[in-house]
Design a protein around this motif. Structure first.
Motif, PDB file in Angstrom:
ATOM      1  N   ASN A  52       3.597   6.401  24.952  1.00  8.06           N
ATOM      2  CA  ASN A  52       3.787   7.828  24.708  1.00  8.06           C
ATOM      3  C   ASN A  52       2.862   8.373  23.630  1.00  8.06           C
ATOM      4  OD1 ASN A  52       5.954   8.395  26.615  1.00  8.06           O
ATOM      5  ND2 ASN A  52       7.147   7.005  25.345  1.00  8.06           N
ATOM      6  N   TYR A  65      -3.516   9.800  10.428  1.00  9.58           N
ATOM      7  CA  TYR A  65      -3.482   9.233  11.779  1.00  9.58           C
ATOM      8  C   TYR A  65      -2.065   8.837  12.169  1.00  9.58           C
ATOM      9  CZ  TYR A  65      -8.518   9.239  12.442  1.00  9.58           C
ATOM     10  OH  TYR A  65      -9.821   9.618  12.616  1.00  9.58           O
ATOM     11  N   PRO A 103      -1.488   8.867  22.797  1.00  8.84           N
ATOM     12  CA  PRO A 103      -2.784   8.751  23.480  1.00  8.84           C
ATOM     13  C   PRO A 103      -3.550   7.515  23.011  1.00  8.84           C
ATOM     14  CG  PRO A 103      -2.471  10.940  22.537  1.00  8.84           C
ATOM     15  CD  PRO A 103      -1.404  10.074  21.985  1.00  8.84           C
ATOM     16  N   ALA A 107     -11.062  16.101  21.412  1.00  7.11           N
ATOM     17  CA  ALA A 107     -11.604  15.998  20.062  1.00  7.11           C
ATOM     18  C   ALA A 107     -13.072  15.589  20.117  1.00  7.11           C
ATOM     19  CB  ALA A 107     -10.807  14.983  19.271  1.00  7.11           C
ATOM     20  N   VAL A 138      -5.742   7.972  19.886  1.00  7.30           N
ATOM     21  CA  VAL A 138      -5.030   7.942  18.613  1.00  7.30           C
ATOM     22  C   VAL A 138      -4.813   6.505  18.163  1.00  7.30           C
ATOM     23  CG1 VAL A 138      -2.857   8.490  17.469  1.00  7.30           C
ATOM     24  CG2 VAL A 138      -3.885  10.141  19.017  1.00  7.30           C
ATOM     25  N   ILE A 144       5.760  13.883  23.443  1.00  5.76           N
ATOM     26  CA  ILE A 144       5.632  13.234  24.747  1.00  5.76           C
ATOM     27  C   ILE A 144       6.860  12.418  25.118  1.00  5.76           C
ATOM     28  CG2 ILE A 144       4.290  11.543  26.061  1.00  5.76           C
ATOM     29  CD1 ILE A 144       1.840  12.418  24.583  1.00  5.76           C
ATOM     30  N   PHE A 145       7.460  11.728  24.138  1.00  4.46           N
ATOM     31  CA  PHE A 145       8.569  10.838  24.436  1.00  4.46           C
ATOM     32  C   PHE A 145       9.728  11.537  25.149  1.00  4.46           C
ATOM     33  CE2 PHE A 145      10.977   7.170  24.443  1.00  4.46           C
ATOM     34  CZ  PHE A 145      12.179   7.312  23.767  1.00  4.46           C
ATOM     35  N   ILE A 186      -0.282  12.163  13.143  1.00  3.82           N
ATOM     36  CA  ILE A 186      -0.508  12.698  14.491  1.00  3.82           C
ATOM     37  C   ILE A 186       0.065  11.773  15.552  1.00  3.82           C
ATOM     38  CG2 ILE A 186      -2.514  14.044  13.839  1.00  3.82           C
ATOM     39  CD1 ILE A 186      -4.250  11.945  15.157  1.00  3.82           C
ATOM     40  N   ALA A 187       0.079  10.474  15.287  1.00  5.38           N
ATOM     41  CA  ALA A 187       0.706   9.585  16.260  1.00  5.38           C
ATOM     42  C   ALA A 187       2.173   9.954  16.418  1.00  5.38           C
ATOM     43  CB  ALA A 187       0.569   8.130  15.804  1.00  5.38           C
ATOM     44  N   TYR A 218       2.463  13.354  18.338  1.00  5.63           N
ATOM     45  CA  TYR A 218       2.280  13.153  19.777  1.00  5.63           C
ATOM     46  C   TYR A 218       3.515  12.507  20.378  1.00  5.63           C
ATOM     47  CZ  TYR A 218      -2.635  14.347  20.540  1.00  5.63           C
ATOM     48  OH  TYR A 218      -3.815  15.007  20.700  1.00  5.63           O
ATOM     49  N   PHE A 219       4.011  11.478  19.692  1.00 12.36           N
ATOM     50  CA  PHE A 219       5.155  10.756  20.211  1.00 12.36           C
ATOM     51  C   PHE A 219       6.358  11.679  20.353  1.00 12.36           C
ATOM     52  CE2 PHE A 219       7.247   6.933  21.327  1.00 12.36           C
ATOM     53  CZ  PHE A 219       8.546   7.042  20.861  1.00 12.36           C
ATOM     54  N   LYS A 236      -1.796  13.823  26.809  1.00 13.70           N
ATOM     55  CA  LYS A 236      -2.594  12.722  26.269  1.00 13.70           C
ATOM     56  C   LYS A 236      -4.071  12.977  26.487  1.00 13.70           C
ATOM     57  CE  LYS A 236       0.301   9.443  28.080  1.00 13.70           C
ATOM     58  NZ  LYS A 236       0.596   8.065  28.510  1.00 13.70           N
ATOM     59  N   ALA A 240      -7.105   3.321   9.981  1.00 14.65           N
ATOM     60  CA  ALA A 240      -5.918   3.259   9.129  1.00 14.65           C
ATOM     61  C   ALA A 240      -5.487   1.832   8.858  1.00 14.65           C
ATOM     62  CB  ALA A 240      -4.783   4.052   9.770  1.00 14.65           C
ATOM     63  N   MET A 272       0.852  -1.189   0.000  1.00 12.02           N
ATOM     64  CA  MET A 272       0.000   0.000   0.000  1.00 12.02           C
ATOM     65  C   MET A 272       0.878   1.225   0.000  1.00 12.02           C
ATOM     66  SD  MET A 272      -2.013   1.660   2.947  1.00 12.02           S
ATOM     67  CE  MET A 272      -1.692   3.224   2.251  1.00 12.02           C
ATOM     68  N   TYR A 276      -6.667   8.449   5.670  1.00 11.39           N
ATOM     69  CA  TYR A 276      -6.635   8.183   7.109  1.00 11.39           C
ATOM     70  C   TYR A 276      -5.273   7.696   7.555  1.00 11.39           C
ATOM     71  CZ  TYR A 276     -11.671   8.739   7.489  1.00 11.39           C
ATOM     72  OH  TYR A 276     -12.939   9.250   7.502  1.00 11.39           O
ATOM     73  N   MET A 277      -4.696   6.784   6.782  1.00 16.26           N
ATOM     74  CA  MET A 277      -3.416   6.206   7.180  1.00 16.26           C
ATOM     75  C   MET A 277      -2.391   7.299   7.376  1.00 16.26           C
ATOM     76  SD  MET A 277      -1.374   3.878   7.900  1.00 16.26           S
ATOM     77  CE  MET A 277      -1.579   2.199   7.440  1.00 16.26           C
ATOM     78  N   SER A 307      -6.097  14.912  23.896  1.00 13.95           N
ATOM     79  CA  SER A 307      -6.576  14.199  22.715  1.00 13.95           C
ATOM     80  C   SER A 307      -8.057  13.875  22.852  1.00 13.95           C
ATOM     81  CB  SER A 307      -5.764  12.922  22.517  1.00 13.95           C
ATOM     82  OG  SER A 307      -6.077  11.986  23.522  1.00 13.95           O
ATOM     83  N   LEU A 308      -8.516  13.714  24.096  1.00 16.44           N
ATOM     84  CA  LEU A 308      -9.923  13.380  24.308  1.00 16.44           C
ATOM     85  C   LEU A 308     -10.833  14.552  23.963  1.00 16.44           C
ATOM     86  CD1 LEU A 308      -9.546  11.540  27.710  1.00 16.44           C
ATOM     87  CD2 LEU A 308      -9.777  10.516  25.445  1.00 16.44           C
ATOM     88  N   ILE A 311      -6.319  15.255  16.939  1.00 17.08           N
ATOM     89  CA  ILE A 311      -7.164  14.152  16.463  1.00 17.08           C
ATOM     90  C   ILE A 311      -8.332  14.695  15.650  1.00 17.08           C
ATOM     91  CG2 ILE A 311      -8.770  12.356  17.155  1.00 17.08           C
ATOM     92  CD1 ILE A 311      -7.019  11.594  19.356  1.00 17.08           C
TER      93      ILE A 311
END
Lengths: 221, 257, 257
Positions: C100, A190, C102, A165, C105, A201-202, A193-194, A197-198, A159, C113, A1, A186-187, A162-163, A173
């Motif tokens: 790390n 999404y 949410p 949304a 997500v 936050i990481f 944003i992952a 966020y990472f 985190k 996805a 894909m 979508y792929m 994110s809720l 999100i």
């Protein structure tokens, strides 16, 4: 894909906007949480009385309730209950601050109570007035001790944004979902944003863990 | 002002009573820690308190500067009556210095800051004056060169000497010592006892709870034996260590010496 | 004896109470009383089947989190101790990714996805179960890892010296005390996941307890009663579970004394 990275690049202003909202909401909630947390902590530190019981009730209440339940409840019920109009951002901040206040209260309490009793005793024996004891003897080591827990809480707050949304706040999100339904990518969105966020936050999480390990290594302090 | 003002008659029956305790009682729930204890300490006296653990020695010491409350009787320190209000306790603490078994230095502050914090906030000294006093006191206890180090960088003996200097920075009239060498490794006990000896010779009024019998024998004017919440013996060291007036004193001494 | 509690004496105790009363009064006067008077709770009972079914889903997800979490968490934790570096890194990467980011997500990614890659369209419930399972494994891996590392080195070395094979070493020497140490943490984590199931409901429109309650609200146009009821249920269950876990933790550590 196939993974079309161009589509992410094309819409990066929107994504950045979403990230900004998330960060901004976290910052504001952090400030209010600290304020609420400080007050509740003082209440909890009282040895007995109504203040202590109220503070304990507050902390138990807001830690046992799921954040999402609180957010939805504030969004639907609070405006009706008090017959006021509260925008989604207002509801979000209220919910996150109420929830965060409970956590901050516990963090503050742990920080303050971890200051060895001997230090306050020595300060008292020297005749130092209470205000100065608080400011110079208790607060500085307390803050240093709280840092790992504080940064950890920061990641939880991020985190939790994110809720938001789910009540229509235009954070990451929400933006990704809107863009996704528009372009069906979508792929890409999404995943994007992952990753975003990472990336935020990481580092914070690593810092918190390293700071905690460093503190423990300084011989059972 | 400073140290010259503390040159009072060295020990013996020199000055007026600075600390007077009348029928002092302390209870923890059902347990009576101190049972109607009465004694006096005169200006310039060095009094050592010895006895078995749990006999009430530390509790008694801590009641003199208000770290423990008084359940019965009264303590008069430099004219101030305890039990009293918060102001009274604050006033007492300004005149009474305390050295703790676990040093209790402020670990996040430098030695200099440890010494200047109280004079600046409780006696309203300026920074320059406070620094000056700190430097002189640290020289006096023998660690002037460590002034900008942090407590964690110092040995136990050095930390305790800093603690003594910190208490002296408030220019107290009385110094209380709560087992000052009990937490120290043996090789560091001497340096702290030397400082205490010098302090005694300079005329400071000292009340010392200790297990160091050598120090008691050499530096004390009086030795009190406390057990089960009472002062059972009150005698000068020559008599205290040679003749036993009380059987518990005798058994205690036989185990220690 | 002054402690931080007296620091709050700065905040005049009566002032504190006065502020609280003022806030309470403010809230009460601004309450929408006509609305409050129109509250009905009876219809919640009418929808009880839907709500029970929703609660069943919530329970399903919670239990799944616990089981998948402990099983795979233990497995991955053992992997994290492997001398084979790439395996350690893989486990570490997995854990970091899922801790790390949410949960929402992750759920959306799995539901919207992932099908584009695998070609399989999952139902909301299946997506939810997968998402919760993956998150649980990540969080429980950390807990089990801590438990494993808390086992005294000496015991592991003794097991190796005795020539015990790896499988026995793990199942008889390392895992039992590891699990025992972290039981409270495992339980608390499960309570967290109980709270997280509401995210599955709201985010993926799975008919869990909370989403069902919201649908009742939308159906009847009464929002406050059902939502407050739902909040109360989560609150009571979570709070009680927390207290029970605390009591268990106390009982366990008492044995250690």
């Amino acid at each position: 894909m196939s993974f079309d990275i161009n589509i992410i690049l094309r819409y990066y202003p929107e994504l950045l906007g979403g990230a900004w909202v998330a960060v901004w909401m976290t910052a504001v909630s952090l400030v209010f949480s600290s304020a609420v947390g400080a007050v509740v902590c003082i209440g909890k530190l009282q040895k007995y009385g109504a203040a202590n019981r109220l503070a304990t009730a507050y902390i138990d209440l807001f830690r046992a309730t799921p954040e999402i339940v609180l957010i939805i409840w504030v969004f639907y019920c609070l405006p009706l209950l008090f017959d006021v109009r509260i925008g989604r951002y207002g509801c979000a901040i209220i919910a996150l601050s109420a929830y965060g206040g409970a956590y901050m209260a516990e963090i503050f309490r742990a920080g303050v109570q971890a200051v060895p009793r001997g230090q306050t005793e020595a300060a008292n024996a020297l005749g130092i007035p209470i205000f100065h004891i608080a400011r110079r003897v208790i607060v500085p080591p307390a803050i240093r001790r709280m840092m790992p827990a504080l940064v950890n809480f920061l990641t939880e707050l991020l985190k939790a944004t994110s809720l938001l949304a789910l009540i229509g706040v235009a954070e990451l999100i929400f933006v990704a979902s809107t863009l996704g339904s528009k372009t069906f990518a979508y792929m890409e969105f999404y995943t994007a944003i992952a990753v975003i966020y990472f990336m935020i936050i990481f580092p914070l999480s690593v810092y918190a863990r390293r700071a905690e390990r460093r503190r423990l290594r300084r011989t059972g302090n | 002002m400073t140290e010259t003002a503390q040159n009072r008659t060295n020990g013996a029956n020199g000055g007026e009573p600075i600390i007077v305790c009348r029928e002092v009682v302390k209870r923890f729930g059902d347990f009576t820690a101190l049972d109607a204890v009465s004694t006096e300490v005169r200006a310039g006296e060095v009094v050592c308190i010895v006895g078995p653990s749990g006999g009430g020695k530390s509790t008694f010491l801590r009641m003199i500067n208000g770290l423990e409350g008084i359940d019965g009787g009264e303590i008069v320190v430099d004219g101030i009556h305890l039990p009293g209000g918060k102001k009274d306790i604050q006033n007492v603490r300004r005149e009474v210095g305390m050295v703790f078994q676990s040093f209790n230095l402020f670990m996040h502050m430098s030695v200099r800051q440890n010494l200047t914090l109280a004079p600046m906030t409780a006696r309203k000294l300026g920074r320059a004056e406070a620094d000056d006093r700190a430097e002189r006191l640290l020289d006096r206890v023998g660690i002037g060169d460590q002034i900008d180090k942090y407590p964690s960088q110092l040995s136990g003996g050095q930390q305790q000497r800093v603690a003594i200097a910190r208490a002296l920075a408030m220019e107290p009239r009385v110094m209380l010592f709560d087992e000052p060498t009990s937490a120290l490794d043996p090789e560091m006990i001497k340096e702290v006892l030397d400082v205490m000896r010098e302090l005694a010779e300079s005329g400071m009024t000292m009340l010392v709870v200790t297990h160091e019998m050598g120090f008691a024998r050499e530096a004390a004017d009086r030795v009190l034996f406390m057990a089960d919440g009472q002062i059972l013996v009150d005698a000068p060291p020559e008599r205290f260590f040679s003749e036993a007036e009380d059987e518990r004193q005798a058994s205690f001494l036989s185990k220690i010496l | 004896m002054t402690r931080v509690g007296t620091l709050a004496g700065l905040v005049n105790r009566w002032g504190f109470h006065a502020v609280l009363l003022a806030l309470g009064a403010l809230m009460l006067t601004n309450l929408n009383w006509p609305l409050v008077r129109s509250f009905e709770f009876a219809f919640i009972w009418e929808y009880r089947t839907a709500l029970f079914k929703g609660f069943g889903i919530t329970l399903l997800l919670t239990v799944e989190a616990g089981i998948v979490g402990i099983l795979f968490g233990t497995l991955f934790a053992i992997g994290s101790q492997s001398p084979f570096a790439p395996l350690r890194w893989l486990v570490a990467a997995y854990v970091e990714v899922f801790r790390n980011t949410p949960l929402l997500v992750q759920l959306l990614w799995i539901h919207f996805a992932l099908p584009l890659v695998t070609g399989i369209n999952t139902t909301a419930l299946v997506s939810g179960i997968t998402g919760i399972g993956l998150q649980a494994a990540a969080y429980y891996t950390e807990i089990m890892r801590a438990g494993i590392q808390a086992v005294p080195r000496g015991q592991i070395e003794a097991a190796q010296a005795l020539g015990l094979p790896a499988r026995t070493r793990w199942t008889r020497v390392i895992l039992p005390p590891a699990i025992r140490t972290v039981i409270p943490a495992l339980l608390n984590q499960n309570i967290s996941f109980f709270k997280a199931t509401a995210i599955v409901g709201m985010g993926l429109l799975v008919d869990d307890f909370f989403n069902s309650t919201l649908r009742v609200s939308n159906d009847t146009f009464h929002f406050i009663e059902p939502l407050t009821f739902a909040a109360a249920v989560y609150l009571v269950l979570g709070w009680q579970a927390g207290r029970w876990t605390l009591r268990l933790e106390r009982r366990l550590t008492r044995g250690e004394r």
